[in-house]
Design an enzyme around this catalytic site. Structure first.
Site, mmCIF file in Angstrom:
data_model
loop_
_atom_site.group_PDB
_atom_site.id
_atom_site.type_symbol
_atom_site.label_atom_id
_atom_site.label_comp_id
_atom_site.label_asym_id
_atom_site.label_seq_id
_atom_site.Cartn_x
_atom_site.Cartn_y
_atom_site.Cartn_z
ATOM 1 N N PHE A 1 0.832 -1.210 0.000
ATOM 2 C CA PHE A 1 0.000 0.000 0.000
ATOM 3 C C PHE A 1 0.872 1.269 0.000
ATOM 4 O O PHE A 1 0.884 2.033 -0.969
ATOM 5 C CB PHE A 1 -0.934 -0.078 1.220
ATOM 6 C CG PHE A 1 -1.639 1.195 1.584
ATOM 7 C CD1 PHE A 1 -2.262 1.977 0.624
ATOM 8 C CD2 PHE A 1 -1.716 1.595 2.925
ATOM 9 C CE1 PHE A 1 -2.925 3.157 0.979
ATOM 10 C CE2 PHE A 1 -2.375 2.756 3.288
ATOM 11 C CZ PHE A 1 -2.970 3.536 2.313
ATOM 12 N N TYR B 1 5.375 -7.274 15.996
ATOM 13 C CA TYR B 1 5.460 -6.065 15.164
ATOM 14 C C TYR B 1 6.057 -4.913 15.977
ATOM 15 O O TYR B 1 7.024 -4.272 15.574
ATOM 16 C CB TYR B 1 4.066 -5.702 14.680
ATOM 17 C CG TYR B 1 3.984 -4.505 13.748
ATOM 18 C CD1 TYR B 1 4.565 -4.535 12.489
ATOM 19 C CD2 TYR B 1 3.292 -3.351 14.126
ATOM 20 C CE1 TYR B 1 4.463 -3.446 11.619
ATOM 21 C CE2 TYR B 1 3.184 -2.263 13.264
ATOM 22 C CZ TYR B 1 3.775 -2.318 12.015
ATOM 23 O OH TYR B 1 3.667 -1.236 11.165
ATOM 24 N N GLY C 1 2.445 -7.929 -0.305
ATOM 25 C CA GLY C 1 2.333 -6.962 -1.412
ATOM 26 C C GLY C 1 1.720 -7.612 -2.640
ATOM 27 O O GLY C 1 1.587 -8.839 -2.710
ATOM 28 N N ASN D 1 8.982 -9.018 -1.582
ATOM 29 C CA ASN D 1 8.947 -10.481 -1.743
ATOM 30 C C ASN D 1 7.512 -10.969 -1.946
ATOM 31 O O ASN D 1 7.261 -12.161 -2.024
ATOM 32 C CB ASN D 1 9.593 -11.190 -0.540
ATOM 33 C CG ASN D 1 8.797 -10.995 0.735
ATOM 34 O OD1 ASN D 1 7.847 -10.202 0.771
ATOM 35 N ND2 ASN D 1 9.168 -11.693 1.782
ATOM 36 N N THR E 1 -3.153 4.988 8.479
ATOM 37 C CA THR E 1 -3.239 5.642 7.166
ATOM 38 C C THR E 1 -4.143 4.822 6.262
ATOM 39 O O THR E 1 -4.195 3.594 6.391
ATOM 40 C CB THR E 1 -1.827 5.764 6.560
ATOM 41 O OG1 THR E 1 -1.023 6.532 7.468
ATOM 42 C CG2 THR E 1 -1.840 6.463 5.211
#
Ligand code: UDP
Length: 328
Positions: A12, A146, A37, A33, A176
């Site tokens: 994104f 994370y 995505g 990778n 976002t």
């Protein structure tokens, strides 16, 4: 011509960064990778003469031929459900991946900007969150993989700056949204819009009184672009301070989409931050930046994007279970 390496380029934010740097006349090396995505996000750039895609996992040694001026490290799973599915990769890309890229930056004399996050503040006890706040993170909770990877990422980035003199920048990104978000990654905005489009009820977790502050993607990219070109090495919050409860947000999505569906309540995920709002004083002072796109405008554009997706994409279930994520 300046050359920039963007990791997570098919994601994104990465794909929007590719657009911006191509538009500004840079040569862009896009690396991904493709775990989370999708090449469709950069398909329109593939034939551009200044654009090159490399399918590579940055947690493995990285080789780039020739000169490199900038590195933007945006490779990472970024939704709580993703971290649960691929926790080890999440830890590796933030730690080993960042280490590899800092080594590359050092070898090439490149300036490196890392994508950090409001998650370094955890479930914050300070509100709104300033960059000085150290955070309240549970290292072994579901978000720990994370949060701690990103905290380590900041630490190693500052260490490379201090000990090796690498030019570094750190952006702390707050929630976002915008076109090219994954419809089924479990995040609240695509979740609600997807539910409305499929004619399902909107799932509010907990009572919906937790807050978030949503920034439109174009505003974020502008902030990042300015930070990269500034000389400020400490973390800078970039986000939109316009705070809203998740329940009110669900109501906004119902109004926006005109759906007849109702709101249903599910358990609250473990360690779900109760409130989140960026203090953007630093970004204003140092970068002369503040968000320009209102939630109403941004949501309209984002909804138009999701409405255009194929039926197949709309019904693709990446995450058909919230098991382990939601407190029963
Ligand atoms: N959330 C929700 N319903 C959903 C998905 C998320 O109520 O279907 C809530 C979630 O519990 C959190 C907020 O929306 O409080 C934002 O979640 P998201 O995963 O988008 O991002 P976070 O800011 O938590 O990383």
């Amino acid at each position: 011509m300046k050359k920039v390496l963007i990791t997570g380029a098919a994601g994104f934010l990465g794909s929007h960064l590719c657009d911006r740097f191509i538009k500004e006349g840079y040569a862009v090396i896009a690396m991904d990778n493709l775990i989370t995505g999708d090449l469709k996000n950069i398909a329109h750039l593939q034939s551009h003469e200044n654009f090159k895609f490399i399918n590579h996992d940055v947690s493995e040694y990285i080789e780039i031929e020739g000169r490199l001026d900038y590195i933007l490290h945006f490779a990472s799973p970024a939704s709580p459900i993703d971290y649960l599915k691929i926790p080890i990769q999440t830890l590796k890309v933030g730690s080993l991946g960042t280490h590899n890229l800092l080594g590359l930056a050092k070898a090439k004399g490149a300036r490196m900007l890392i994508a950090s996050t409001s998650e370094v503040y955890g479930d914050p006890e300070v509100h709104p969150q300033t960059e000085e706040y150290y955070g309240n993170v549970n290292p072994i909770g579901p978000r720990g993989v994370y949060d701690e990877a990103k905290r380590f990422q900041e630490a190693i980035t500052m260490a490379y700056h201090t000990y090796h003199g690498v030019e570094t920048r750190i952006v702390r990104i707050f929630n976002t949204y915008g076109p090219r978000m994954r419809l089924n990654d479990g995040r609240v905005l695509p979740a609600f819009i997807g539910q409305a489009l499929r004619g399902e009820d909107l799932t509010v977790f907990g009572e919906g009184n937790q807050t978030r502050s949503f920034c439109y993607v174009d505003d974020l990219i502008e902030g990042i672009y300015r930070l990269l070109h500034s000389d400020y090495v400490y973390p800078v919050n970039i986000g939109n301070p316009d705070e809203i409860t998740i329940l009110d947000f669900a109501k906004e999505i119902i109004k926006l989409t005109g759906t007849n569906q109702k709101i249903v309540y599910k358990g609250l995920p473990v360690n779900d931050p109760m409130q989140r709002q960026p203090d953007i004083t630093k970004a204003k002072e140092i970068l002369g930046w503040e968000p320009k796109v209102s939630r109403a405008e941004g949501l309209k554009i984002t909804y138009a994007y999701f409405k255009n997706l194929s039926k197949e994409e709309l019904y693709k279930k990446e995450h058909n279970t919230f098991e382990g994520y939601i407190k029963s």
